[in-house]
Design a protein around this motif. Structure first.
Motif, PDB file in Angstrom:
ATOM      1  N   CYS A 287      12.061   3.777  -3.070  1.00 58.33           N
ATOM      2  CA  CYS A 287      11.510   2.433  -3.300  1.00 58.33           C
ATOM      3  C   CYS A 287      10.516   2.442  -4.456  1.00 58.33           C
ATOM      4  O   CYS A 287      10.505   1.524  -5.299  1.00 58.33           O
ATOM      5  CB  CYS A 287      10.833   1.917  -2.032  1.00 58.33           C
ATOM      6  N   LEU A 288       9.672   3.450  -4.500  1.00 54.07           N
ATOM      7  CA  LEU A 288       8.691   3.558  -5.582  1.00 54.07           C
ATOM      8  C   LEU A 288       9.375   3.751  -6.936  1.00 54.07           C
ATOM      9  O   LEU A 288       8.946   3.166  -7.945  1.00 54.07           O
ATOM     10  CB  LEU A 288       7.739   4.728  -5.310  1.00 54.07           C
ATOM     11  N   ASP A 289      10.421   4.555  -6.956  1.00 57.33           N
ATOM     12  CA  ASP A 289      11.168   4.763  -8.202  1.00 57.33           C
ATOM     13  C   ASP A 289      11.805   3.459  -8.674  1.00 57.33           C
ATOM     14  O   ASP A 289      11.798   3.149  -9.869  1.00 57.33           O
ATOM     15  CB  ASP A 289      12.251   5.830  -8.007  1.00 57.33           C
ATOM     16  N   GLU A 290      12.317   2.677  -7.731  1.00 52.63           N
ATOM     17  CA  GLU A 290      12.938   1.397  -8.080  1.00 52.63           C
ATOM     18  C   GLU A 290      11.878   0.416  -8.580  1.00 52.63           C
ATOM     19  O   GLU A 290      12.106  -0.348  -9.526  1.00 52.63           O
ATOM     20  CB  GLU A 290      13.666   0.824  -6.866  1.00 52.63           C
ATOM     21  N   MET A 291      10.697   0.414  -7.968  1.00 51.86           N
ATOM     22  CA  MET A 291       9.608  -0.448  -8.430  1.00 51.86           C
ATOM     23  C   MET A 291       9.216  -0.082  -9.859  1.00 51.86           C
ATOM     24  O   MET A 291       9.011  -0.979 -10.702  1.00 51.86           O
ATOM     25  CB  MET A 291       8.399  -0.291  -7.502  1.00 51.86           C
ATOM     26  N   GLN A 292       9.133   1.199 -10.138  1.00 49.47           N
ATOM     27  CA  GLN A 292       8.790   1.653 -11.482  1.00 49.47           C
ATOM     28  C   GLN A 292       9.824   1.206 -12.498  1.00 49.47           C
ATOM     29  O   GLN A 292       9.489   0.760 -13.602  1.00 49.47           O
ATOM     30  CB  GLN A 292       8.670   3.185 -11.484  1.00 49.47           C
ATOM     31  N   ARG A 293      11.100   1.304 -12.114  1.00 50.60           N
ATOM     32  CA  ARG A 293      12.172   0.897 -13.032  1.00 50.60           C
ATOM     33  C   ARG A 293      12.086  -0.604 -13.338  1.00 50.60           C
ATOM     34  O   ARG A 293      12.222  -1.025 -14.488  1.00 50.60           O
ATOM     35  CB  ARG A 293      13.533   1.226 -12.417  1.00 50.60           C
ATOM     36  N   GLU A 294      11.836  -1.406 -12.290  1.00 52.07           N
ATOM     37  CA  GLU A 294      11.731  -2.849 -12.490  1.00 52.07           C
ATOM     38  C   GLU A 294      10.549  -3.199 -13.393  1.00 52.07           C
ATOM     39  O   GLU A 294      10.651  -4.092 -14.253  1.00 52.07           O
ATOM     40  CB  GLU A 294      11.566  -3.549 -11.138  1.00 52.07           C
ATOM     41  N   GLN A 295       9.448  -2.528 -13.208  1.00 51.33           N
ATOM     42  CA  GLN A 295       8.266  -2.810 -14.025  1.00 51.33           C
ATOM     43  C   GLN A 295       8.481  -2.414 -15.477  1.00 51.33           C
ATOM     44  O   GLN A 295       7.970  -3.070 -16.393  1.00 51.33           O
ATOM     45  CB  GLN A 295       7.050  -2.089 -13.442  1.00 51.33           C
ATOM     46  N   LEU A 405       3.602  -2.053  -1.683  1.00 48.71           N
ATOM     47  CA  LEU A 405       3.868  -0.969  -2.630  1.00 48.71           C
ATOM     48  C   LEU A 405       2.972  -1.063  -3.866  1.00 48.71           C
ATOM     49  O   LEU A 405       2.534  -0.040  -4.403  1.00 48.71           O
ATOM     50  CB  LEU A 405       5.347  -0.991  -3.050  1.00 48.71           C
ATOM     51  N   PHE A 406       2.683  -2.286  -4.293  1.00 43.63           N
ATOM     52  CA  PHE A 406       1.910  -2.431  -5.532  1.00 43.63           C
ATOM     53  C   PHE A 406       0.446  -2.025  -5.364  1.00 43.63           C
ATOM     54  O   PHE A 406      -0.290  -1.874  -6.338  1.00 43.63           O
ATOM     55  CB  PHE A 406       1.990  -3.872  -6.054  1.00 43.63           C
ATOM     56  N   GLU A 407      -0.014  -1.833  -4.113  1.00 43.79           N
ATOM     57  CA  GLU A 407      -1.420  -1.521  -3.884  1.00 43.79           C
ATOM     58  C   GLU A 407      -1.752  -0.055  -4.132  1.00 43.79           C
ATOM     59  O   GLU A 407      -2.916   0.290  -4.328  1.00 43.79           O
ATOM     60  CB  GLU A 407      -1.811  -1.890  -2.450  1.00 43.79           C
ATOM     61  N   GLY A 408      -0.791   0.830  -4.074  1.00 44.03           N
ATOM     62  CA  GLY A 408      -1.062   2.237  -4.298  1.00 44.03           C
ATOM     63  C   GLY A 408      -1.063   2.565  -5.781  1.00 44.03           C
ATOM     64  O   GLY A 408      -0.973   1.688  -6.643  1.00 44.03           O
ATOM     65  N   ASP A 409      -1.154   3.859  -6.067  1.00 41.97           N
ATOM     66  CA  ASP A 409      -1.141   4.290  -7.466  1.00 41.97           C
ATOM     67  C   ASP A 409       0.267   4.709  -7.909  1.00 41.97           C
ATOM     68  O   ASP A 409       0.423   5.399  -8.914  1.00 41.97           O
ATOM     69  CB  ASP A 409      -2.137   5.436  -7.676  1.00 41.97           C
ATOM     70  N   GLY A 410       1.253   4.303  -7.103  1.00 35.89           N
ATOM     71  CA  GLY A 410       2.637   4.653  -7.435  1.00 35.89           C
ATOM     72  C   GLY A 410       3.107   5.903  -6.738  1.00 35.89           C
ATOM     73  O   GLY A 410       4.236   6.353  -6.974  1.00 35.89           O
ATOM     74  N   SER A 411       2.264   6.473  -5.859  1.00 34.32           N
ATOM     75  CA  SER A 411       2.654   7.693  -5.150  1.00 34.32           C
ATOM     76  C   SER A 411       2.769   7.431  -3.653  1.00 34.32           C
ATOM     77  O   SER A 411       2.114   6.541  -3.095  1.00 34.32           O
ATOM     78  CB  SER A 411       1.635   8.806  -5.394  1.00 34.32           C
ATOM     79  N   TYR A 412       3.580   8.247  -3.016  1.00 30.41           N
ATOM     80  CA  TYR A 412       3.754   8.168  -1.562  1.00 30.41           C
ATOM     81  C   TYR A 412       2.427   8.439  -0.850  1.00 30.41           C
ATOM     82  O   TYR A 412       2.051   7.739   0.094  1.00 30.41           O
ATOM     83  CB  TYR A 412       4.826   9.186  -1.144  1.00 30.41           C
ATOM     84  N   ALA A 413       1.687   9.447  -1.305  1.00 30.01           N
ATOM     85  CA  ALA A 413       0.442   9.844  -0.652  1.00 30.01           C
ATOM     86  C   ALA A 413      -0.580   8.716  -0.650  1.00 30.01           C
ATOM     87  O   ALA A 413      -1.266   8.482   0.355  1.00 30.01           O
ATOM     88  CB  ALA A 413      -0.135  11.080  -1.339  1.00 30.01           C
ATOM     89  N   SER A 414      -0.685   7.992  -1.770  1.00 29.91           N
ATOM     90  CA  SER A 414      -1.685   6.920  -1.852  1.00 29.91           C
ATOM     91  C   SER A 414      -1.358   5.791  -0.881  1.00 29.91           C
ATOM     92  O   SER A 414      -2.259   5.217  -0.258  1.00 29.91           O
ATOM     93  CB  SER A 414      -1.770   6.386  -3.285  1.00 29.91           C
ATOM     94  N   LEU A 415      -0.070   5.476  -0.733  1.00 25.79           N
ATOM     95  CA  LEU A 415       0.333   4.411   0.193  1.00 25.79           C
ATOM     96  C   LEU A 415      -0.017   4.779   1.632  1.00 25.79           C
ATOM     97  O   LEU A 415      -0.587   3.976   2.375  1.00 25.79           O
ATOM     98  CB  LEU A 415       1.837   4.149   0.078  1.00 25.79           C
ATOM     99  N   MET A 416       0.330   5.992   2.040  1.00 30.79           N
ATOM    100  CA  MET A 416       0.106   6.391   3.419  1.00 30.79           C
ATOM    101  C   MET A 416      -1.386   6.560   3.724  1.00 30.79           C
ATOM    102  O   MET A 416      -1.837   6.266   4.843  1.00 30.79           O
ATOM    103  CB  MET A 416       0.861   7.689   3.720  1.00 30.79           C
ATOM    104  N   THR A 417      -2.159   6.996   2.742  1.00 34.68           N
ATOM    105  CA  THR A 417      -3.615   7.121   2.940  1.00 34.68           C
ATOM    106  C   THR A 417      -4.235   5.751   3.168  1.00 34.68           C
ATOM    107  O   THR A 417      -5.068   5.564   4.070  1.00 34.68           O
ATOM    108  CB  THR A 417      -4.264   7.794   1.716  1.00 34.68           C
TER     109      THR A 417
END
Length: 435
Positions: A287-295, A405-417
């Motif tokens: 999902c994060l990779d797809e968000m990056q591609r769209e941006q 998803l947009f609230e993190g820094d683009g990483s899985y770790a930031s979202l879960m934290t």
């Protein structure tokens, strides 16, 4: 076709040279005497097959009609006839361009279907439906104990379904798994339950066993019609081509399914039956990779698109009071509570994915969630809490932390934290509210 004694052979050869069909003449000992220019079109591997069909002591035309049809298979659109030529033989080779294209397409479509992960039986059914005009098409396997061919898939001209046709219950002396195709309108001569088969309107069948590289029978294909089909030779040819492909690809397909199952098992939580932490990490990263591609394509447009991947929602849930359930009711009931919560969460949105994060924590991901917000999700989770209560889990609650998803820094770790911090914040608020 006997050579005329009034026409010199060199003159006949001159005529043969101008024919578009291939012509080859063999002497009585099997030695080649002549071939015309058109024979150059025949691929070497097919010429070897052709020569295996044409014995020294007999012509192909002297064989039975059944054997002639079989012999035309695996020739990639080529066919041949053998005629007496004095004391030797004249072999006439023809190419059916339309049949050749069909064979090529059948091979490509079958291979593509297997490569895309389709089971061999489903791939076989697909290509036969596309290339054969038989009323019924069925794919099955041989039950060695009952000596019957059982069909797992059947297409009746309108619907594709399982167990649509009766099994072919063969007589004790029948050999349904032999390589040669069965072509018959005399059903009673081959099947114990011929009346049952005929009751479906079937008057003629073409059957073909399919073998792996160890010559084990791994499948059976059936074409059935009310009467003998007009293009039976073509149907048999295509069926034979499929049989050659099926065995090796059956093993590839089976191996692929085993690998897929192993991967699925490695990514599935054994208690809830939903994804585990490994599956969550993989899915969220996608999902994060797809968000990056769209941006990267249009950062501005994604800001105003409620269905953009950046608006996906991640909800982390913790079961409050879960330790008490395990201690008082037992771990079996604790597992039942986890399954109940996971399944209930999935019912909120069929497009979402539920994962067991670990212990008593679950994660639900809502891809492209639009305007879905925390208040709305809290209402859904309240319903899950009521369901828990109705199933005997009194006092078991759910604290949640929600992040986009947009609230993190683009990483899985930031979202879960971030989700974890919000979940524990709500847990503290709920504990205060119940004091």
């Amino acid at each position: 076709m006997n050579a005329s004694s009034n026409v010199p052979e060199r003159d006949l050869y001159a005529i043969y040279d101008d024919l578009s069909d291939g012509v080859m003449i063999m002497g009585p000992t099997g030695k080649e005497l002549y071939r015309n220019k058109a024979m150059k079109r025949l691929p070497d591997h097919l010429e070897n097959r052709l020569m295996s069909f044409v014995g020294i002591d007999e012509c192909i035309c002297e064989k039975s009609r059944h054997e002639k049809l079989v012999s035309r298979s695996q020739m990639e659109g080529w066919s041949f006839n053998c005629y007496a030529y004095g004391s030797g033989k004249l072999i006439l080779v023809k190419f059916d361009d339309q049949l050749g294209k069909q064979i090529k397409a059948l091979r490509a479509e079958f291979s593509d279907a297997i490569r895309d992960g389709m089971p061999a039986a489903s791939a076989a059914m697909q290509v036969l439906r596309d290339h054969v005009n038989s009323r019924w098409v069925a794919i099955g396997s041989l039950d060695f104990k009952t000596r019957s061919v059982v069909f797992d898939l059947c297409y009746d001209g309108e619907h594709l379904q399982a167990n649509r046709l009766p099994s072919l219950n063969c007589f004790a002396d029948s050999k349904p798994c032999e390589h040669s195709p069965l072509m018959t309108a005399d059903l009673s001569a081959h099947f114990v339950n011929s009346d049952e088969i005929a009751a479906y309107g079937i008057g003629h069948v073409i059957g073909m066993s399919m073998h792996n590289h160890r010559d084990e029978c791994v499948g059976y294909a059936l074409l059935a019609d009310e009467a003998e089909p007009n293009q039976m030779s073509q149907s048999v040819t295509l069926l034979k081509e499929l049989a050659v492909l099926y065995g090796p690809y059956f093993e590839v397909s089976s191996a692929h399914q085993k690998v897929s199952k192993a991967v699925a098992d490695a990514n599935t939580d054994v208690v809830t039956g939903h994804g585990n932490r490994r599956a969550l990490e993989s899915y969220l990263q996608g999902c994060l990779d797809e968000m990056q591609r769209e941006q990267e394509e249009s950062d501005v447009l994604t800001l105003f698109d409620s269905r953009a991947m950046r608006n996906s929602v991640v909800m982390l849930l913790d079961l409050d009071g879960f330790k008490r359930v395990n201690d008082v009711l037992g771990h079996g009931e604790g597992d039942r509570a986890l399954r109940l919560v996971a399944d209930s969460l999935q019912e909120i949105d069929s497009n979402s994915r539920v994962f067991r994060f670990g212990g008593d924590e679950l994660v639900q991901v809502f891809p492209r969630a639009g305007n879905l917000d925390s208040d709305e999700l809290r209402l859904y989770v309240n319903d899950v809490e009521r369901k828990l209560d109705s199933h005997g889990f009194k006092g078991l609650g759910l604290s949640l932390g929600i992040v986009h998803l947009f609230e993190g820094d683009g990483s899985y770790a930031s979202l879960m934290t971030l989700a974890d911090a919000r979940m524990y914040h709500e847990k503290r608020l709920r504990s205060v509210a119940f004091i």
